[in-house]
Design an enzyme around this catalytic site. Structure first.
Site, PDB file in Angstrom:
ATOM      1  N   GLY A   9       0.846  -1.204   0.000  1.00 27.30           N
ATOM      2  CA  GLY A   9       0.000   0.000   0.000  1.00 27.30           C
ATOM      3  C   GLY A   9       0.876   1.247   0.000  1.00 27.30           C
ATOM      4  O   GLY A   9       0.554   2.261   0.620  1.00 27.30           O
ATOM      5  N   GLY A  12      -0.382   4.919  -1.065  1.00 29.07           N
ATOM      6  CA  GLY A  12      -1.439   5.588  -0.309  1.00 29.07           C
ATOM      7  C   GLY A  12      -0.920   6.758   0.506  1.00 29.07           C
ATOM      8  O   GLY A  12       0.259   7.100   0.457  1.00 29.07           O
ATOM      9  N   GLN A  13      -1.828   7.354   1.294  1.00 25.64           N
ATOM     10  CA  GLN A  13      -1.500   8.579   2.045  1.00 25.64           C
ATOM     11  C   GLN A  13      -0.320   8.372   2.999  1.00 25.64           C
ATOM     12  O   GLN A  13       0.627   9.152   2.996  1.00 25.64           O
ATOM     13  CB  GLN A  13      -2.735   9.043   2.836  1.00 25.64           C
ATOM     14  CG  GLN A  13      -2.558  10.418   3.461  1.00 25.64           C
ATOM     15  CD  GLN A  13      -3.487  10.672   4.650  1.00 25.64           C
ATOM     16  OE1 GLN A  13      -4.178   9.776   5.119  1.00 25.64           O
ATOM     17  NE2 GLN A  13      -3.495  11.904   5.123  1.00 25.64           N
ATOM     18  N   ASP A  35       2.174  -1.811  -4.476  1.00 24.53           N
ATOM     19  CA  ASP A  35       0.763  -1.402  -4.424  1.00 24.53           C
ATOM     20  C   ASP A  35       0.045  -2.139  -5.533  1.00 24.53           C
ATOM     21  O   ASP A  35       0.673  -2.771  -6.388  1.00 24.53           O
ATOM     22  CB  ASP A  35       0.629   0.129  -4.599  1.00 24.53           C
ATOM     23  CG  ASP A  35      -0.578   0.658  -3.824  1.00 24.53           C
ATOM     24  OD1 ASP A  35      -1.697   0.150  -4.058  1.00 24.53           O
ATOM     25  OD2 ASP A  35      -0.405   1.557  -2.987  1.00 24.53           O
ATOM     26  N   ILE A  36      -1.290  -2.035  -5.512  1.00 24.59           N
ATOM     27  CA  ILE A  36      -2.075  -2.769  -6.508  1.00 24.59           C
ATOM     28  C   ILE A  36      -1.903  -2.180  -7.909  1.00 24.59           C
ATOM     29  O   ILE A  36      -2.095  -2.857  -8.902  1.00 24.59           O
ATOM     30  CB  ILE A  36      -3.566  -2.833  -6.093  1.00 24.59           C
ATOM     31  CG1 ILE A  36      -4.358  -3.766  -6.976  1.00 24.59           C
ATOM     32  CG2 ILE A  36      -4.211  -1.464  -6.051  1.00 24.59           C
ATOM     33  CD1 ILE A  36      -5.280  -4.676  -6.224  1.00 24.59           C
ATOM     34  N   TYR A 143     -15.107  -0.688   9.541  1.00 19.92           N
ATOM     35  CA  TYR A 143     -13.670  -0.396   9.648  1.00 19.92           C
ATOM     36  C   TYR A 143     -13.199  -0.581  11.092  1.00 19.92           C
ATOM     37  O   TYR A 143     -12.196  -1.253  11.362  1.00 19.92           O
ATOM     38  CB  TYR A 143     -13.453   1.039   9.178  1.00 19.92           C
ATOM     39  CG  TYR A 143     -12.060   1.575   9.296  1.00 19.92           C
ATOM     40  CD1 TYR A 143     -11.006   1.045   8.563  1.00 19.92           C
ATOM     41  CD2 TYR A 143     -11.793   2.679  10.118  1.00 19.92           C
ATOM     42  CE1 TYR A 143      -9.729   1.583   8.650  1.00 19.92           C
ATOM     43  CE2 TYR A 143     -10.527   3.223  10.206  1.00 19.92           C
ATOM     44  CZ  TYR A 143      -9.499   2.676   9.473  1.00 19.92           C
ATOM     45  OH  TYR A 143      -8.238   3.208   9.559  1.00 19.92           O
ATOM     46  N   LYS A 147     -10.582  -3.273  12.592  1.00 17.98           N
ATOM     47  CA  LYS A 147      -9.344  -2.865  13.278  1.00 17.98           C
ATOM     48  C   LYS A 147      -9.273  -3.474  14.684  1.00 17.98           C
ATOM     49  O   LYS A 147      -8.206  -3.906  15.125  1.00 17.98           O
ATOM     50  CB  LYS A 147      -9.242  -1.334  13.340  1.00 17.98           C
ATOM     51  CG  LYS A 147      -8.917  -0.687  11.997  1.00 17.98           C
ATOM     52  CD  LYS A 147      -7.534  -1.062  11.514  1.00 17.98           C
ATOM     53  CE  LYS A 147      -7.167  -0.488  10.169  1.00 17.98           C
ATOM     54  NZ  LYS A 147      -5.909  -1.003   9.628  1.00 17.98           N
TER      55      LYS A 147
END
Ligand code: AKB
Length: 315
Positions: A9, A12-13, A35-36, A143, A147
């Protein structure tokens, strides 16, 4: 021993800034970004990059073997707002990706894992002010449920298989390099973009919605420091509370007005308000401070200065 790192990932951010920071510390070739799909130009050019689907266990295992990976940072996740729209996909992605990595560590193919948790593990029955490290946790979002379940699994793998997994409950993260996607705290970034583009912003949360937030530089420092810490110092093998600052959209708008006096804000709360209303307003991070020496550096006005000046320099 210098670690050989895989970031999943990476575009990402958090992943994009973390990759660059780790390359700075360990050397470009020691940090494999994945990443994808391809993204983030600086990251693609500064070191090795692999296309990797986090749901494909065999592909991850083969990438780990190919690069002789020791440490994995699993940054791919579906955030709170998007996961409410796609509950099955959110659960699948957030849980299975974690199992893939935990199992690699259990089978001794990697040595160390960083996995991000979130303030979303808390729910409406959690004390909202100065939320303790250990408290009532009844998250009401997909989410948050994923988590919290992930945290329990991390601790389980540590206790039963000796897996060295480390985790932080990130608050909303504010950054200018890469935009987030699908979070409830994303307003705190959009607002700066819109303030500079149009001088006005319509906020999807109400003006009084106070949430815990943090500047990305602080989050990256925390991530690097928890991974650097001696394993004996990491007492919480679920995840650590981490605090930066707490503010609401009105306070953020006032901070922006110090630089852009004509800036205006209006409020049109949507489904994300319901999510934000279940989260803490401030976080007690004394365990992270005590165990591995955590300390936040950025306050709201410093964040505003940094965000506006960096975003301005991009145009
Ligand atoms: C979100 O808003 O979903 C994330 C988070 C608080 O984990 N930024």
């Amino acid at each position: 021993m210098t670690p050989k790192i895989l970031i999943i990932g990476a575009c990402g951010q958090i992943g994009s800034e973390l990759t660059l920071a780790l390359r700075e510390i360990h050397g470009d070739n020691q940090v494999i970004a994945s990443d994808i799909r391809e993204g983030h130009e600086e990251l693609m050019q500064s070191g090795p990059f692999e296309i990797l689907d986090v749901t494909d266990q065999a592909a991850i295992a083969s990438c780990v073997r190919k690069h002789k990976i020791t440490d994995v940072y699993l940054m791919a996740a579906m955030l709170s707002a998007t996961a409410e729209k796609y509950p099955d996909k959110g659960w699948d992605l957030n849980m299975n990706s974690l199992f893939h990595i935990l199992n690699l560590a259990r089978d001794k193919q990697i040595a160390k894992i960083f996995w991000p948790s979130s303030i979303a593990v808390f729910g409406p029955s959690t004390p909202k002010q100065n939320t303790p490290q250990q408290t009532v946790m009844e998250p009401s979002t997909v989410y948050g449920i994923s988590k919290l379940a992930g945290e329990r699994w991390c601790e389980y793998y540590f206790r039963n298989y000796g897996v060295d997994v480390r985790s932080i409950r990130y608050p909303g993260l504010i950054s200018w390099k890469t935009k987030p996607g699908g979070g409830t705290t994303d307003y705190a970034i959009d607002i700066y973009h819109k303030a500079l583009e149009n001088g006005t912003y319509e906020c999807f949360l109400s003006g009084e919605t106070t949430l815990p937030m943090m500047y990305m530089d602080d989050a990256i420092t925390a991530t690097i420091n928890i991974m650097k810490a001696d394993p004996q110092l990491i007492k919480m093998r679920s995840s650590y509370n981490l605090a930066g600052i707490s503010f609401n959209p009105e306070e953020m708008a006032s901070s922006i007005k110090k630089h852009l006096p004509d800036f205006t804000i209006s409020y049109a709360p949507d489904f994300r308000q319901k999510i934000a209303d279940t989260w803490p307003q401030s976080i007690d991070d004394s365990r992270a401070r005590k165990d591995w020496g955590w300390e936040a550096r950025y306050d709201l006005d410093t964040i505003t200065e940094k965000m506006l000046s960096n975003l301005q320099s991009l145009v």
